[in-house]
Design a protein around this motif. Structure first.
Motif, PDB file in Angstrom:
ATOM      1  N   ALA A  91       0.339  -2.746   3.768  1.00  0.00           N
ATOM      2  CA  ALA A  91      -0.942  -2.190   4.468  1.00  0.00           C
ATOM      3  C   ALA A  91      -1.233  -3.029   5.856  1.00  0.00           C
ATOM      4  N   ASP A 123      -6.169  -0.423   7.344  1.00  0.00           N
ATOM      5  CA  ASP A 123      -6.498  -0.026   5.940  1.00  0.00           C
ATOM      6  C   ASP A 123      -7.499  -0.770   5.242  1.00  0.00           C
ATOM      7  N   TRP A 124      -7.554  -1.996   5.771  1.00  0.00           N
ATOM      8  CA  TRP A 124      -8.340  -3.054   4.887  1.00  0.00           C
ATOM      9  C   TRP A 124      -9.918  -2.499   4.427  1.00  0.00           C
ATOM     10  N   LEU A 145       0.923  -1.106   0.138  1.00  0.00           N
ATOM     11  CA  LEU A 145      -0.229   0.124   0.047  1.00  0.00           C
ATOM     12  C   LEU A 145       0.860   1.162   0.003  1.00  0.00           C
ATOM     13  N   THR A 175     -11.235   0.347   3.846  1.00  0.00           N
ATOM     14  CA  THR A 175     -11.316   1.283   2.843  1.00  0.00           C
ATOM     15  C   THR A 175     -10.678   0.651   1.476  1.00  0.00           C
TER      16      THR A 175
END
Length: 202
Positions: free
Chosen positions: A135, A139-140, A130, A142
């Motif tokens: 990541a 963050d997952w 990411l 989004t």
């Protein structure tokens, strides 16, 4: 008197059209392994394979040592897009066009869902890129919303364009076939019929 023979003329026209459709359809048949046919017809299985492969491929090309520059990224992402759209075509081509209205977005949503499930495994292994880093689980959500939305949009638009091309090609083939039926001798291509000669009355 002409009206008396009109039903027979309509029947002959419909019969010739049906023969023509069968002839055109038979020309595109390709023998395929039964296992592949079953796989291609399953929206779940095709989406599963597509989603997993697409996400792993993305992770590999984005974490490649040395980067490779803009040309490398463009080529590899083009190959990824070709794979995605080829799998989409392989599934949709098994069904009538009218089913594409719901099959295309369903397939896209499932692909996105399986991609993001694969992404969870990559995040756990710290292999999900990411930006310039890796990541995290934060963050997952989004990433998932973006990936699924983008897949649905891309595949739906592609299916719409593909359906238009299919309709246009069918129209051209049918028009050409009808012209052949009207002008002379054609090979029907229907088993047991052989060559059928139709001559215009002078």
């Amino acid at each position: 008197m002409n009206d008396k023979f009109k039903p027979m003329g309509d029947f002959i026209a419909r019969d010739n059209s049906e023969r023509l459709r069968r002839r055109l359809a038979s020309g595109f048949k390709v023998r395929e392994p039964a296992a592949f046919v079953r796989l291609a017809q399953s929206v779940f299985d095709m989406a599963l394979i597509t989603g997993i492969v697409a996400r792993l491929y993305r992770a590999i090309i984005l974490t490649r040592e040395g980067g490779g520059g803009g040309l490398y990224i463009a080529i590899t992402f083009t190959l990824g897009a070709i794979f995605l759209l080829s799998m989409t075509t392989g599934h949709l081509s098994r069904f009538p066009l009218k089913q594409w209205v719901w099959r295309a977005p369903l397939f896209a949503a499932l692909v996105g869902a399986f991609e993001m499930l694969t992404s969870l495994a990559l995040i756990a292994a710290r292999r999900e890129p990411l930006g310039t880093g890796a990541a995290t689980f934060g963050d997952w959500p989004t990433m998932a919303a973006y990936a699924i939305g983008w897949r649905v949009l891309t595949i739906s638009v592609f299916a719409l364009v593909l359906a238009g091309i299919v309709k246009w090609v069918r129209y051209l083939l049918l028009r050409r076939g009808h012209a052949a039926w009207s002008s002379g001798t054609v090979k029907a291509g229907v088993p047991g019929e052989g060559f059928i000669e139709r001559r215009r009355k002078q």
